[in-house]
Design a protein around this motif. Structure first.
Motif, PDB file in Angstrom:
ATOM      1  N   ARG A  79       0.854  -1.195   0.000  1.00  0.00           N
ATOM      2  CA  ARG A  79       0.000   0.000   0.000  1.00  0.00           C
ATOM      3  C   ARG A  79       0.886   1.240   0.000  1.00  0.00           C
ATOM      4  N   THR A  80       0.624   2.102  -0.947  1.00  0.00           N
ATOM      5  CA  THR A  80       1.399   3.325  -1.078  1.00  0.00           C
ATOM      6  C   THR A  80       0.457   4.472  -1.408  1.00  0.00           C
ATOM      7  N   GLU A  81       0.457   5.524  -0.537  1.00  0.00           N
ATOM      8  CA  GLU A  81      -0.348   6.725  -0.758  1.00  0.00           C
ATOM      9  C   GLU A  81      -1.807   6.380  -1.027  1.00  0.00           C
ATOM     10  N   GLY A  82      -2.315   5.442  -0.208  1.00  0.00           N
ATOM     11  CA  GLY A  82      -3.721   5.093  -0.345  1.00  0.00           C
ATOM     12  C   GLY A  82      -4.058   4.234  -1.531  1.00  0.00           C
ATOM     13  N   ARG A  83      -3.054   3.703  -2.181  1.00  0.00           N
ATOM     14  CA  ARG A  83      -3.297   2.856  -3.341  1.00  0.00           C
ATOM     15  C   ARG A  83      -2.572   1.529  -3.162  1.00  0.00           C
ATOM     16  N   GLU A  84      -2.957   0.538  -3.947  1.00  0.00           N
ATOM     17  CA  GLU A  84      -2.321  -0.778  -3.903  1.00  0.00           C
ATOM     18  C   GLU A  84      -1.337  -0.914  -5.063  1.00  0.00           C
ATOM     19  N   GLU A  85      -0.180  -1.435  -4.737  1.00  0.00           N
ATOM     20  CA  GLU A  85       0.788  -1.789  -5.757  1.00  0.00           C
ATOM     21  C   GLU A  85       0.929  -3.311  -5.748  1.00  0.00           C
ATOM     22  N   VAL A  86       0.718  -3.939  -6.885  1.00  0.00           N
ATOM     23  CA  VAL A  86       0.726  -5.398  -6.996  1.00  0.00           C
ATOM     24  C   VAL A  86       1.956  -5.819  -7.794  1.00  0.00           C
ATOM     25  N   LYS A  87       2.721  -6.741  -7.213  1.00  0.00           N
ATOM     26  CA  LYS A  87       3.887  -7.298  -7.883  1.00  0.00           C
ATOM     27  C   LYS A  87       3.745  -8.817  -7.961  1.00  0.00           C
ATOM     28  N   MET A  88       4.333  -9.400  -8.993  1.00  0.00           N
ATOM     29  CA  MET A  88       4.297 -10.848  -9.181  1.00  0.00           C
ATOM     30  C   MET A  88       5.682 -11.408  -8.896  1.00  0.00           C
ATOM     31  N   LEU A  89       5.706 -12.428  -8.012  1.00  0.00           N
ATOM     32  CA  LEU A  89       6.951 -13.080  -7.645  1.00  0.00           C
ATOM     33  C   LEU A  89       6.803 -14.576  -7.893  1.00  0.00           C
ATOM     34  N   SER A  90       7.756 -15.165  -8.650  1.00  0.00           N
ATOM     35  CA  SER A  90       7.666 -16.567  -9.037  1.00  0.00           C
ATOM     36  C   SER A  90       8.914 -17.322  -8.591  1.00  0.00           C
ATOM     37  N   GLN A  91       8.705 -18.588  -8.188  1.00  0.00           N
ATOM     38  CA  GLN A  91       9.815 -19.454  -7.813  1.00  0.00           C
ATOM     39  C   GLN A  91      10.509 -20.057  -9.033  1.00  0.00           C
ATOM     40  N   ILE A  92       9.870 -19.948 -10.194  1.00  0.00           N
ATOM     41  CA  ILE A  92      10.432 -20.471 -11.436  1.00  0.00           C
ATOM     42  C   ILE A  92      10.221 -19.432 -12.526  1.00  0.00           C
ATOM     43  N   SER A  93      10.953 -19.557 -13.600  1.00  0.00           N
ATOM     44  CA  SER A  93      10.734 -18.689 -14.755  1.00  0.00           C
ATOM     45  C   SER A  93       9.513 -19.184 -15.510  1.00  0.00           C
ATOM     46  N   ALA A  94       8.550 -18.301 -15.729  1.00  0.00           N
ATOM     47  CA  ALA A  94       7.293 -18.722 -16.341  1.00  0.00           C
ATOM     48  C   ALA A  94       6.675 -17.564 -17.093  1.00  0.00           C
ATOM     49  N   ASN A  95       5.701 -17.913 -17.944  1.00  0.00           N
ATOM     50  CA  ASN A  95       4.985 -16.947 -18.760  1.00  0.00           C
ATOM     51  C   ASN A  95       3.549 -16.870 -18.272  1.00  0.00           C
ATOM     52  N   PHE A  96       3.030 -15.629 -18.124  1.00  0.00           N
ATOM     53  CA  PHE A  96       1.702 -15.425 -17.565  1.00  0.00           C
ATOM     54  C   PHE A  96       0.869 -14.537 -18.464  1.00  0.00           C
ATOM     55  N   SER A  97      -0.430 -14.699 -18.339  1.00  0.00           N
ATOM     56  CA  SER A  97      -1.389 -13.806 -18.965  1.00  0.00           C
ATOM     57  C   SER A  97      -1.999 -12.949 -17.858  1.00  0.00           C
TER      58      SER A  97
ATOM     59  N   TYR B 104      -2.490 -27.380 -17.238  1.00  0.00           N
ATOM     60  CA  TYR B 104      -3.564 -27.174 -16.271  1.00  0.00           C
ATOM     61  C   TYR B 104      -3.110 -26.103 -15.277  1.00  0.00           C
ATOM     62  N   ALA B 105      -3.790 -24.952 -15.290  1.00  0.00           N
ATOM     63  CA  ALA B 105      -3.441 -23.855 -14.393  1.00  0.00           C
ATOM     64  C   ALA B 105      -4.716 -23.163 -13.935  1.00  0.00           C
ATOM     65  N   ALA B 106      -4.710 -22.750 -12.667  1.00  0.00           N
ATOM     66  CA  ALA B 106      -5.859 -22.033 -12.121  1.00  0.00           C
ATOM     67  C   ALA B 106      -5.805 -20.567 -12.554  1.00  0.00           C
ATOM     68  N   THR B 107      -6.966 -19.970 -12.772  1.00  0.00           N
ATOM     69  CA  THR B 107      -7.069 -18.553 -13.088  1.00  0.00           C
ATOM     70  C   THR B 107      -7.296 -17.790 -11.786  1.00  0.00           C
ATOM     71  N   VAL B 108      -6.345 -16.899 -11.437  1.00  0.00           N
ATOM     72  CA  VAL B 108      -6.386 -16.181 -10.165  1.00  0.00           C
ATOM     73  C   VAL B 108      -6.919 -14.778 -10.419  1.00  0.00           C
ATOM     74  N   ILE B 109      -7.886 -14.370  -9.619  1.00  0.00           N
ATOM     75  CA  ILE B 109      -8.480 -13.036  -9.714  1.00  0.00           C
ATOM     76  C   ILE B 109      -8.172 -12.285  -8.428  1.00  0.00           C
ATOM     77  N   HIS B 110      -7.491 -11.136  -8.552  1.00  0.00           N
ATOM     78  CA  HIS B 110      -7.146 -10.291  -7.402  1.00  0.00           C
ATOM     79  C   HIS B 110      -7.831  -8.946  -7.586  1.00  0.00           C
ATOM     80  N   CYS B 111      -8.755  -8.613  -6.690  1.00  0.00           N
ATOM     81  CA  CYS B 111      -9.506  -7.363  -6.796  1.00  0.00           C
ATOM     82  C   CYS B 111      -8.906  -6.311  -5.875  1.00  0.00           C
TER      83      CYS B 111
END
Length: 542
Positions: free
Chosen positions: A367-385, A436-443
């Protein structure tokens, strides 16, 4: 027709009356109709050649032939099964008797012959008589071929049939016939200690008894829990420990004799839900593995668990389950990815990654200045949508507005650009380099109902109020200090000038009431408590 007999007397087969006296050599297990004198001849193993019948001979000789099973008992648990053959034959001068032949798998043919005396044939010619043979011993659940012919054997006058003797499933057989005696097993389950207490009754007399735990499949494979109950033991019981209450875990017992039949009791046969454990994951191969502990006909499929508790199947992920190990390749481990098992009309869902220990990637929120900053961290090298989507009220679906691919390196956080986002906006993330991968939704959680500007103004007003409150507090503190300083300064100045501080006397106001009493022409005025003294009353002249 099968004739079920209980415990009979020694030599249960019928002994003839009348005719039996005239034929003392007749075996007690063979019988002819009363009035027909019969003799038996030794058995033979090969059928005799047939001869052509005369023209006067009626080809319909056997009017009714029936097969059954009878039981001959010598004592308790000492009974044997016999094949009962009953035939209705029309007597003529050309037919001298009847022959019964039995053939079983792996055995030679066994035959018995009934011969009619000449006098009986002449006396009963043209009549139908009954001949019965209960001499042939058979085993439980045995198939035999029966052939009935005339004596002499005429071509075309033969009756043939196949008979299957009953198995050991009948209650009387399990109590009386040694080949069927298995013993009775009863048990009690102690789920807290995971123990099975087994008791054996009605076991074969004068023999020891084997008892064990096994897993039932094509055969019952032992688990290692085994004991031998001695025939001398007064109490024939034992306690077995078990690890899991599997539906194929059975108690098996049998008598200590060659080829003894076995009895099996499965205490947990209805505990199908115990099978859906033991799911493993190979992180190097990214493969999900599961092997059934018991053979079962079921269907296994991968699914994604939604917030409302419904697990939605992945397309083309179903596999049939019998007894072999199943594998799902190229699986992204995530706490929302589950396995659904379906057997019959019931379904069970297991989520092997629910504890989050094997999660390959995650979204990190700051949380920064009343807003959310979202970062992606992976244990492996991967490609995401990664895409933006909006959720509708009352619907678990998220409508995607735009998407783009993001390449994430191992252990390197990637900042997801959220510029232009607004309330009710969500991030939809899915891994692309697996099957087979789950679709994750972060609001987003930190946003106002209208725009980020209102949130900034709110913070400005709050800070302004805090500053004003601080100024007021400082001013009051300075005023108090200044007042104290002035008083101290005045006192110090008075002491230096030798001035004596005289307190002005308090103003005392006494009301003279016209109603006060008059004493010798004077008015009596009492002291007022406001004057602060205890002097006596003063007398005032008029």
């Amino acid at each position: 027709m099968i004739l079920w007999a209980g415990l009979l007397l020694v030599h249960c087969c019928l002994r003839l009356t009348g005719a039996a006296g005239e034929n003392p050599g007749l075996e007690t297990c063979m019988r002819c109709s009363q009035g027909l004198h019969c003799k038996t001849k030794g058995g033979y193993s090969f059928p005799r050649p047939c001869e052509n019948p005369t023209e006067s001979l009626n080809t319909t000789v056997f009017h009714n032939v029936s097969l059954s099973t009878v039981m001959k008992c010598e004592r308790m648990q000492k009974c044997s099964l016999r094949l009962g053959i009953k035939a209705v034959v029309q007597v003529t001068d050309s037919i001298h008797g009847v022959s019964f032949c039995i053939t079983t798998a792996g055995m030679m043919m066994r035959c018995k012959t009934f011969s009619f005396t000449r006098a009986s044939r002449e006396r009963m010619s043209g009549l139908q008589v009954e001949v019965e043979n209960n001499c042939t011993e058979v085993s439980p659940n045995q198939q035999v071929q029966v052939t009935v012919t005339t004596v002499p054997s005429y071509c075309g006058m033969t009756w043939t049939s196949t008979y299957h003797s009953p198995g050991c499933s009948h209650e009387d057989f399990r109590r009386l016939v040694p080949e069927c005696i298995t013993g009775r097993l009863s048990y009690k389950v102690n789920p807290d200690k995971k123990e099975l207490s087994v008791n054996v009754s009605d076991m074969l007399n004068d023999h020891n008894y084997h008892l064990r735990l096994c897993r039932k499949d094509f055969i019952c494979s032992g688990t290692g829990a085994y004991t031998l109950i001695k025939k001398e033991q007064p109490i024939k019981s034992v306690t077995f420990p078990y690890s899991r209450p599997l539906p194929c875990l059975c108690i098996e017992g049998w008598s200590a004799v060659m080829d003894a039949p076995r009895v099996q009791v499965c205490p947990f046969k209805d505990r199908v839900e115990e099978l859906w454990f033991g799911i493993t994951f190979d992180p190097l191969e990214e493969t999900l593995l599961w092997e059934p502990a018991c053979p079962i006909t079921a269907l296994a499929a991968l699914c994604q668990m939604r917030d409302d508790g419904i697990c939605v199947d992945f397309p083309h992920s179903s596999q049939n389950v019998t007894r072999e190990k199943i594998a799902f390749s190229k699986v992204d481990p995530h706490d929302r990815l589950c396995v659904k098992f379906t057997a019959g009309s019931q379904s069970w869902t297991r989520c092997p990654f629910a504890d989050g220990r094997l999660q390959a990637w995650e979204l990190v929120t700051t949380r920064t200045e009343g807003r959310e900053e979202v970062k992606m961290l992976s244990q492996i090298s991967a490609n995401f949508s990664v895409g933006l989507c909006v959720k509708s009220k009352g619907s678990p679906e998220c409508q995607t507005t735009e998407t783009h691919n993001v390449q994430v390196e191992k252990q390197k956080a990637v900042d997801l650009n959220l510029k232009g986002t607004f309330c009710n906006s969500c991030l939809q993330v899915k891994r692309l380099d697996v099957e087979y991968a789950a679709t994750v939704i972060h609001c987003l959680k930190l946003c106002s109902d209208s725009s980020p500007l209102r949130s900034d103004l709110t913070w400005v007003f709050v800070l302004t109020g805090v500053c004003l409150f601080g100024v007021i507090c400082v001013t009051l503190a300075l005023h108090v200090l200044l007042s104290v300083y002035r008083r101290r300064k005045q006192k110090i100045t008075g002491v230096r000038n030798g001035e004596k501080q005289i307190e002005p006397p308090p103003t005392c106001v006494v009301s003279v009431l016209q109603t006060q009493p008059v004493v010798h022409g004077r008015v009596f005025i009492p002291d007022s408590p406001q004057c602060g003294n205890n002097e006596k009353a003063n007398l005032l002249s008029e």
